[in-house]
Write a protein that holds these residues in place. Structure first.
Motif, PDB file in Angstrom:
ATOM      1  N   TYR A  99      -7.304   3.549 -22.845  1.00 42.15           N
ATOM      2  CA  TYR A  99      -8.459   2.737 -22.464  1.00 42.15           C
ATOM      3  C   TYR A  99      -8.322   1.304 -22.995  1.00 42.15           C
ATOM      4  CZ  TYR A  99     -10.595   7.387 -21.819  1.00 42.15           C
ATOM      5  OH  TYR A  99     -10.865   8.678 -21.441  1.00 42.15           O
ATOM      6  N   ASN A 100      -7.838   1.169 -24.229  1.00 41.69           N
ATOM      7  CA  ASN A 100      -7.692  -0.167 -24.832  1.00 41.69           C
ATOM      8  C   ASN A 100      -6.683  -1.018 -24.078  1.00 41.69           C
ATOM      9  OD1 ASN A 100      -9.594  -0.146 -26.943  1.00 41.69           O
ATOM     10  ND2 ASN A 100      -8.238   1.064 -28.239  1.00 41.69           N
ATOM     11  N   PHE A 101      -5.624  -0.389 -23.557  1.00 36.88           N
ATOM     12  CA  PHE A 101      -4.669  -1.120 -22.728  1.00 36.88           C
ATOM     13  C   PHE A 101      -5.391  -1.703 -21.509  1.00 36.88           C
ATOM     14  CE2 PHE A 101      -2.346  -0.697 -18.676  1.00 36.88           C
ATOM     15  CZ  PHE A 101      -1.409  -1.715 -18.842  1.00 36.88           C
ATOM     16  N   GLN A 102      -6.242  -0.901 -20.880  1.00 37.26           N
ATOM     17  CA  GLN A 102      -6.966  -1.355 -19.696  1.00 37.26           C
ATOM     18  C   GLN A 102      -7.922  -2.498 -20.045  1.00 37.26           C
ATOM     19  OE1 GLN A 102      -8.364   2.111 -17.175  1.00 37.26           O
ATOM     20  NE2 GLN A 102      -7.375   3.254 -18.809  1.00 37.26           N
ATOM     21  N   LYS A 103      -8.595  -2.353 -21.177  1.00 37.37           N
ATOM     22  CA  LYS A 103      -9.522  -3.409 -21.620  1.00 37.37           C
ATOM     23  C   LYS A 103      -8.773  -4.723 -21.833  1.00 37.37           C
ATOM     24  CE  LYS A 103     -10.473  -3.876 -25.890  1.00 37.37           C
ATOM     25  NZ  LYS A 103     -10.878  -3.653 -27.287  1.00 37.37           N
ATOM     26  N   ASN A 104      -7.651  -4.659 -22.538  1.00 35.58           N
ATOM     27  CA  ASN A 104      -6.875  -5.875 -22.845  1.00 35.58           C
ATOM     28  C   ASN A 104      -6.341  -6.532 -21.573  1.00 35.58           C
ATOM     29  OD1 ASN A 104      -7.327  -5.473 -25.569  1.00 35.58           O
ATOM     30  ND2 ASN A 104      -5.450  -4.304 -25.866  1.00 35.58           N
ATOM     31  N   GLU A 105      -5.874  -5.711 -20.629  1.00 32.62           N
ATOM     32  CA  GLU A 105      -5.365  -6.249 -19.362  1.00 32.62           C
ATOM     33  C   GLU A 105      -6.486  -6.920 -18.567  1.00 32.62           C
ATOM     34  OE1 GLU A 105      -2.078  -6.279 -17.916  1.00 32.62           O
ATOM     35  OE2 GLU A 105      -1.790  -6.047 -20.075  1.00 32.62           O
ATOM     36  N   ALA A 106      -7.657  -6.287 -18.568  1.00 37.97           N
ATOM     37  CA  ALA A 106      -8.802  -6.843 -17.834  1.00 37.97           C
ATOM     38  C   ALA A 106      -9.223  -8.183 -18.429  1.00 37.97           C
ATOM     39  CB  ALA A 106      -9.965  -5.858 -17.856  1.00 37.97           C
ATOM     40  N   LYS A 136      -7.436 -10.247 -20.269  1.00 39.41           N
ATOM     41  CA  LYS A 136      -6.382 -11.243 -20.053  1.00 39.41           C
ATOM     42  C   LYS A 136      -6.464 -11.818 -18.635  1.00 39.41           C
ATOM     43  CE  LYS A 136      -2.098  -9.853 -19.680  1.00 39.41           C
ATOM     44  NZ  LYS A 136      -0.777  -9.278 -20.065  1.00 39.41           N
ATOM     45  N   THR A 137      -6.633 -10.955 -17.650  1.00 37.22           N
ATOM     46  CA  THR A 137      -6.709 -11.413 -16.255  1.00 37.22           C
ATOM     47  C   THR A 137      -7.958 -12.258 -16.025  1.00 37.22           C
ATOM     48  OG1 THR A 137      -5.560  -9.404 -15.528  1.00 37.22           O
ATOM     49  CG2 THR A 137      -6.744 -10.646 -13.849  1.00 37.22           C
ATOM     50  N   ILE A 138      -9.074 -11.838 -16.603  1.00 41.28           N
ATOM     51  CA  ILE A 138     -10.335 -12.570 -16.445  1.00 41.28           C
ATOM     52  C   ILE A 138     -10.242 -13.967 -17.056  1.00 41.28           C
ATOM     53  CG2 ILE A 138     -12.720 -12.648 -17.302  1.00 41.28           C
ATOM     54  CD1 ILE A 138     -12.788  -9.575 -16.793  1.00 41.28           C
ATOM     55  N   LEU A 139      -9.696 -14.060 -18.258  1.00 38.94           N
ATOM     56  CA  LEU A 139      -9.586 -15.355 -18.943  1.00 38.94           C
ATOM     57  C   LEU A 139      -8.613 -16.289 -18.241  1.00 38.94           C
ATOM     58  CD1 LEU A 139      -9.631 -14.247 -22.701  1.00 38.94           C
ATOM     59  CD2 LEU A 139     -11.479 -15.289 -21.386  1.00 38.94           C
ATOM     60  N   ASN A 140      -7.626 -15.718 -17.566  1.00 43.88           N
ATOM     61  CA  ASN A 140      -6.640 -16.544 -16.849  1.00 43.88           C
ATOM     62  C   ASN A 140      -7.108 -16.940 -15.450  1.00 43.88           C
ATOM     63  OD1 ASN A 140      -4.807 -16.544 -18.969  1.00 43.88           O
ATOM     64  ND2 ASN A 140      -3.749 -14.714 -18.256  1.00 43.88           N
ATOM     65  N   ASN A 141      -8.226 -16.347 -15.007  1.00 43.71           N
ATOM     66  CA  ASN A 141      -8.723 -16.620 -13.655  1.00 43.71           C
ATOM     67  C   ASN A 141     -10.246 -16.765 -13.676  1.00 43.71           C
ATOM     68  OD1 ASN A 141      -6.134 -16.023 -11.877  1.00 43.71           O
ATOM     69  ND2 ASN A 141      -6.285 -14.385 -13.387  1.00 43.71           N
ATOM     70  N   LYS A 142     -10.703 -17.746 -14.433  1.00 44.15           N
ATOM     71  CA  LYS A 142     -12.139 -17.882 -14.706  1.00 44.15           C
ATOM     72  C   LYS A 142     -12.959 -18.161 -13.442  1.00 44.15           C
ATOM     73  CE  LYS A 142     -11.420 -19.601 -19.427  1.00 44.15           C
ATOM     74  NZ  LYS A 142      -9.956 -19.762 -19.356  1.00 44.15           N
TER      75      LYS A 142
END
Length: 455
Positions: A314-321, A323-329
């Motif tokens: 679950y933590n892997f999914q959280k971190n990926e989400a 990261k993607t959100i911060l890179n595509n505001k």
């Protein structure tokens, strides 16, 4: 007789509400209290139909068979803590058996649990009514507010489900009583903190709601707010520590947030962003993300039967989400706004229609058929609320503004999911504005009648 004469509208509304709810529950149990079929031929139970309801039902049955501290949280803390416990415990009194001998769902006497939820809700509405009267808000406005709470179908459709929304809404209304008239005595906030703890245990979306009263206390009492805030936080922290300890004893991982909150962004929101970034369909993005997390589990040799490994998953999914959100505001903001607007489209027929269609509902003609009616109904409700907002500002009444703060919290924390169900706590928080809105409209109608009568 004195009480009736002073509160006859409240009593009348409660009686009418219960008659309608009684008829509705009887109809729903008779109509949907059996095994039905989806379009693909698979079966579902009309009342206990969705995966979350089936889990609550199963866990409630297990808790009923062993009501002990040891059995408080014997499985991963995936969803909500209290709903299966309340259902399981109350089933002892209502003689709910949960399953037939052949393991099929048995809903005999479930109507008594639904009535129990309703009476808890009524009790909290009455307390809220009393507080509004005590604050010298015009009685007609209070009555209109109660009318909204008792009859608005988007809110009240959940009283014939085991989701736990009705009890959550009840507790939320009880918190309104504190928030609109903050106690001056420090010790009162210990009970207030317990209430917010129970709200969180009932629905994880209330996890950070405690920051609303903390902010209000800082604004109202400034330097004198320290002990009030301390008394508010202590019971909340105690509950979190106890919950974390239960999880640690079972999994060797100390955590107090439902694991669903860890991977929610990845599973429900990230596909929308990925779809825009890669110019793919939503289903293709979901498959891509599914493959990515499964590959992570394989590469890291995670055993998803072990809870500690699932939490890493679950933590892997959280971190990926994140990261993607911060890179595509900008894309994130656009998709969040679209989802939030979609959640605001009220759906007062969601429960009954999902019982008719099951998992097929959201892609069915039945869903499309009601969209125009939902738009009209939403427009009507929001127009009344907007009128009430400006009218209350004109009257300089602060109580609805405080509840708007609560509604804003729920809107920010959960509206991005895009489902009306997650917007209902916000709608509930707008109840006083609805009361002010109807008061203004009726006053204008009465004035117009008087004007034309005198012409």
């Amino acid at each position: 007789m004195y009480f009736y004469n002073n509160h006859k509208i409240l009593i009348t509304l409660l009686i009418l509400s219960f008659i309608l709810i009684f008829i509705n529950i009887d109809f729903q149990i008779k109509k949907f209290g059996k095994v039905l079929k989806h379009q693909d031929g698979s079966e579902y139970h009309g009342i206990i139909k969705s995966p979350p309801e089936i889990k609550i039902w199963k866990h409630a049955s297990e808790f009923k068979s062993d009501i002990s501290i040891k059995n408080l949280q014997p499985y991963e803390f995936r969803h909500h803590f209290l709903p299966p416990k309340i259902l399981g415990f109350s089933s002892k009194f209502f003689k709910i058996e949960f399953y037939h001998s052949n393991s099929n769902i048995n809903i005999k006497n479930i109507n008594f649990f639904f009535y129990f939820q309703i009476f808890v809700y009524y009790f909290c509405v009455i307390i809220f009514y009393s507080k509004l009267i005590k604050l010298n808000i015009k009685k007609s406005i209070v009555n209109f507010t109660v009318f909204f709470l008792l009859f608005e179908p988007t809110i009240n459709q959940y009283n014939s489900t085991v989701f736990g929304e009705t009890i959550f809404f009840s507790l939320l209304i009880l918190s309104f009583v504190y928030l609109i008239d903050l106690p001056k005595k420090n010790y009162s906030y210990f009970l207030f903190g317990l209430l917010f703890s129970v709200l969180y245990l009932q629905r994880s979306v209330a996890m950070f709601l405690i920051f609303v009263p903390i902010t209000l206390l800082l604004l109202n009492f400034k330097q004198k707010s320290f002990f009030k805030i301390l008394n508010l936080i202590i019971p909340f922290l105690i509950i979190l520590i106890l919950l974390g300890t239960l999880n640690y004893k079972r999994s060797n991982v100390f955590y107090f947030l439902p694991t669903q909150t860890i991977d929610n962004l990845y599973n429900y929101f990230l596909p929308k962003i990925d779809s825009k970034l890669s110019n793919k369909s939503a289903s293709q993005s979901k498959k891509k993300l599914m493959d990515a997390k499964n590959n992570f589990a394989l590469d890291n040799k995670l055993d998803l039967e072990i809870e500690s490994d699932r939490i890493k998953f679950y933590n892997f999914q959280k971190n990926e989400a994140i990261k993607t959100i911060l890179n595509n505001k900008l894309i994130t903001l656009r998709e969040a706004i679209i989802s939030s607007m979609h959640s605001m489209l009220l759906n007062p027929v969601e429960i009954i229609n999902t019982r008719i269609k099951g998992k097929d509902y959201y892609k069915s003609d039945l869903h499309q058929k009601y969209v125009k009616y939902r738009i009209f109904y939403s427009f009507l409700i929001y127009t009344i609320i907007l009128i009430g907002f400006f009218y209350s500002l004109k009257k300089k009444i602060i109580a609805p503004l405080i509840l708007l703060f609560v509604g804003t919290y729920f809107f920010i924390i959960s509206s991005w999911v895009g489902y009306t169900r997650y917007f209902v706590p916000t709608l509930l928080s707008l109840c006083i504005y609805f009361g002010f809105g109807l008061e203004f409209i009726f006053a204008k109608i009465i004035n117009l009648k008087k004007y034309y009568k005198n012409v």
